[in-house]
Write an enzyme that holds these catalytic residues in place. Structure first.
Site, mmCIF file in Angstrom:
data_model
loop_
_atom_site.group_PDB
_atom_site.id
_atom_site.type_symbol
_atom_site.label_atom_id
_atom_site.label_comp_id
_atom_site.label_asym_id
_atom_site.label_seq_id
_atom_site.Cartn_x
_atom_site.Cartn_y
_atom_site.Cartn_z
ATOM 1 N N ASP A 176 0.839 -1.188 0.000
ATOM 2 C CA ASP A 176 0.000 0.000 0.000
ATOM 3 C C ASP A 176 0.881 1.248 0.000
ATOM 4 O OD1 ASP A 176 -2.603 1.429 0.535
ATOM 5 O OD2 ASP A 176 -1.540 1.925 2.380
ATOM 6 N N GLU B 168 1.965 -0.376 -5.069
ATOM 7 C CA GLU B 168 1.052 0.703 -5.413
ATOM 8 C C GLU B 168 1.950 1.931 -5.522
ATOM 9 O OE1 GLU B 168 -3.193 2.517 -3.880
ATOM 10 O OE2 GLU B 168 -1.614 2.185 -2.388
#
Length: 699
Positions: free
Chosen positions: A353, A390
């Site tokens: 993330d 990401e």
């Protein structure tokens, strides 16, 4: 002369060297962080650079006041590490935490407070978290449990799927089966997910990406909005990086935490399905200056977090604090964490993330070759696991196509999502970009420099579901309680003429076709495809594109929609099977004997590569050898995103081959259109996708 074998000495139990607070103790295992069971006792190890004093606090189960406090003697410290073996503990009845003392100077980021109980960063289980949505110890500190590993992996074998062969299915453990329509015995749990294994096998996905399963506090920022309890449902607020979320278990696992998760991973792997964890190693649940104080803040706040010169928290994560990922101590901690999940849980990969944070220096500046990313890329334990970034963060750093790689890191290709969303809904000027994305995004990831870098997706947990993408022009996040100000505004969506639900058959048919178009293109694109769980049966979040707090029917998969959208489910399943059967879609194979290039364009007409601002029709031909290397395999993907019908011409095939129409989404049953096709072209319906395959036989 054969030397005589040296006799083995009988194993001796460890001997205590001290007595503290009525417990027999001795110096512990300094190289093993956390709490580890040893013969006759437990070794407790923790480290801090700035601490001057440390004590171990022992609690009886569910109690908030310790029944014993054991200070670490000076000779139980080596360097900055405190370690102590405590004998004769009943590990099934105790919980533990630490207290540390040291300088308290907030302007320098030093926050030591000897009155605060601190959660072990290496804890294998966190107490008081096992019942979802219930704060079992309100206003109290986190404690840890000692965990015994009783799981037998047996004759375990990882699938080790090549990146290009993966089909990623992103899901939330609780939301996957919590809805009453799921029909499972253990809704919202690891066991509930496993009950859906036959469904996953029928669908055909081979990789499951689980949204955060590290222990997090769903009660953080609990609110009541319009009579509905809102929680931190997604779980992007890690409490402990080594502990699984105990509220995802079907039954309590006291001191054996992780067993059900291991069973899930082993069983999925046995059926050829890999497991990737969505990990949040960019921030923690401690938040900023107003946030809770339960672990890193009391250990070495100025080391674990990025701090401004006046001791405040940098907020590149958007949720209060930012882990100081490239400090050597934090870098080692993250590496230890990921190694632990690979060795103890046999996970097959990680999706990181806001991964651009992992490439920032201790002052927040981007690094060209971040030490952490390099360490993860070359670590021998992580050598065969997938690393997926990401490649952006909340601080404005956007690195899609430029994320530091060492040819080990893949990326969520946000440009694939944005370009294909726009092209597929009919926007002009996107044909060239669409071709680039479908053929592997060589403009972002040159094959000579980066292999298997692109994870292609049109939807994920963050944003609209696929059904909502074609049902709403704008977000509808009113239920989140922020006046619809949260969530992205640039969704590149289209409601097909009606905002939200409708009974208009023409609008419903168009939405169905657009969803099939999206899946056909995604599964015929080079790169690793990923889609959001429930998209295959038109699951909806009712226009909410930021459902992070919605632990209810907004976020839960409504399995009754599977019955209502069986045709979409079967279409997706057939597309997955088609992709698996044709390696030339997934990547280059040996060159085709016919001599045609591995990729060529046929935009409306054979061998036509022209594109301009008005081009809304493309044809991409992949050629190479088939799965058995016995014949040529030629696949042509044709996309007409225009609102008018257009002719799609096909190149003349070598002798002995003819074009077969695999599917045409303009037909009520797309895969049933093939037998009606004969020739070297097709009148494609408005907003439709067709796939052609060269087969043996006369034209």
């Amino acid at each position: 002369m054969v030397p005589k074998p040296i006799p083995l000495l009988p194993a001796k139990p460890l001997a205590a060297t001290n007595n503290i607070s009525g417990f027999r103790v001795r110096p512990g295992l300094f190289l093993l962080n956390g709490a580890n069971v040893v013969p006759g006792g437990v070794s407790f190890t923790i480290h801090s650079i700035n601490a001057t004093y440390c004590e171990l606090c022992l609690f009886r189960r569910t109690q908030q006041e310790p029944f014993a406090i054991l200070p670490f003697p000076d000779n139980f410290r080596i360097g900055n590490t405190f370690s102590m073996i405590v004998f004769d503990l009943d590990i099934y009845e105790i919980e533990y935490a630490y207290r540390m003392d040291g300088p308290n100077d907030p302007d320098r980021g030093l926050l030591f407070d000897k009155t605060k109980y601190l959660l072990d960063p290496y804890a294998r289980a966190v107490t008081g978290q096992s019942i979802w949505g219930v704060n079992q110890t309100p206003g109290c500190s986190y404690h840890a449990r000692v965990v015994e590993d009783i799981f037998d992996w047996g004759d375990f074998h990882d699938p080790h799927l090549p990146f290009r062969d993966m089909i990623i299915y992103e899901t939330h453990v609780r939301g996957f089966t919590q809805h009453p329509s799921s029909g499972v015995k253990h809704p919202g749990t690891f066991e509930g997910l496993l009950e859906k294994l036959p469904y996953l096998l029928e669908l055909g996905v081979n990789t499951v990406e689980l949204m955060p399963i590290f222990e997090f506090d769903e009660m953080a920022d609990e609110r009541i909005v319009d009579g509905r309890q809102l929680l931190n449902y997604w779980g992007y607020n890690t409490v402990c990086f080594f502990a699984p979320n105990t509220s995802y278990t079907a039954t309590p696992e006291f001191n054996h935490e992780g067993t059900q998760l291991k069973h899930l991973i082993r069983t999925l792997n046995e059926h050829g399905i890999e497991v990737i964890l969505d990990v949040v190693v960019n921030h923690t649940a401690e938040g900023n200056e107003q946030g809770p104080f339960f672990s890193f803040k009391g250990l070495d706040n100025n080391i674990y977090y990025m701090l401004t010169p006046d001791g405040k928290y940098y907020n590149f994560s958007g949720v209060g604090n930012t882990l100081n990922c490239n400090h050597p101590v934090v870098r080692q901690f993250i590496l230890d964490c990921l190694r632990y999940w690979v060795v103890e849980y046999r996970v097959d990969g990680f999706r990181f993330d806001l991964a651009s944070i992992l490439g920032r220096d201790t002052d927040g500046a981007p690094l060209s070759e971040p030490p952490l990313l390099e360490s993860l890329a070359f670590d021998p334990i992580l050598g065969r696991v997938k690393l997926i970034a990401e490649a952006w963060d909340a601080g404005g750093l956007y690195q899609v196509g430029s994320f530091p790689s060492w040819n080990r890191w893949a990326e969520w290709n946000g440009k694939y999502r944005d370009d294909l969303r726009c092209f597929l809904k009919g926007d002009g000027g996107l044909a060239w970009a669409a071709v680039q994305r479908i053929t592997g995004s060589a403009d972002l990831y040159p094959p000579s420099q980066r292999q298997n870098a692109s994870v292609n997706f049109l939807t994920c947990h963050d944003g609209f579901t696929l059904y909502d993408l074609y049902s709403y022009d704008v977000k509808h996040n009113e239920a989140n309680g922020w006046g619809n100000t949260d969530g992205a505004n640039d969704n590149n969506s289209w409601n097909c003429g009606v905002e939200g639900d409708t009974t208009d058959p023409e609008v419903l048919a168009l939405r169905d076709r657009l969803m099939k178009n999206a899946f056909a293109v995604l599964l015929c694109s080079r790169g690793t495809p990923m889609f959001l769980a429930g998209d295959e049966f038109a699951n909806t979040q009712f226009g909410n594109n930021n459902a992070y707090c919605q632990d209810n029917e907004i976020s839960w998969l409504d399995w009754s929609r599977l019955e209502n959208h069986q045709d979409l489910f079967h279409f997706v399943s057939q597309m997955i099977a088609f992709r698996k059967a044709h390696p030339i879609i997934r990547g280059e194979t040996a060159p085709a004997r016919c001599g045609w290039p591995s990729v060529s364009l046929h935009n409306g007409a054979a061998w036509n590569a022209k594109m301009d601002e008005q081009t809304r029709q493309i044809g991409v031909l992949f050629t190479g050898r088939n799965q058995d290397d016995t014949a040529d395999d030629l696949i042509l993907l044709a996309v007409n995103s225009h609102w008018e019908a257009h002719w799609q011409g096909l190149p003349e095939l070598p002798s002995g081959l003819r074009w077969s129409l695999v599917l045409h989404t303009a037909c009520p049953d797309p895969f049933a259109a093939g037998p009606l096709f004969s020739g070297n072209g097709l009148q494609m319906g408005p907003r439709s996708v067709a796939v052609f395959h060269a087969v043996s036989g006369r034209s």
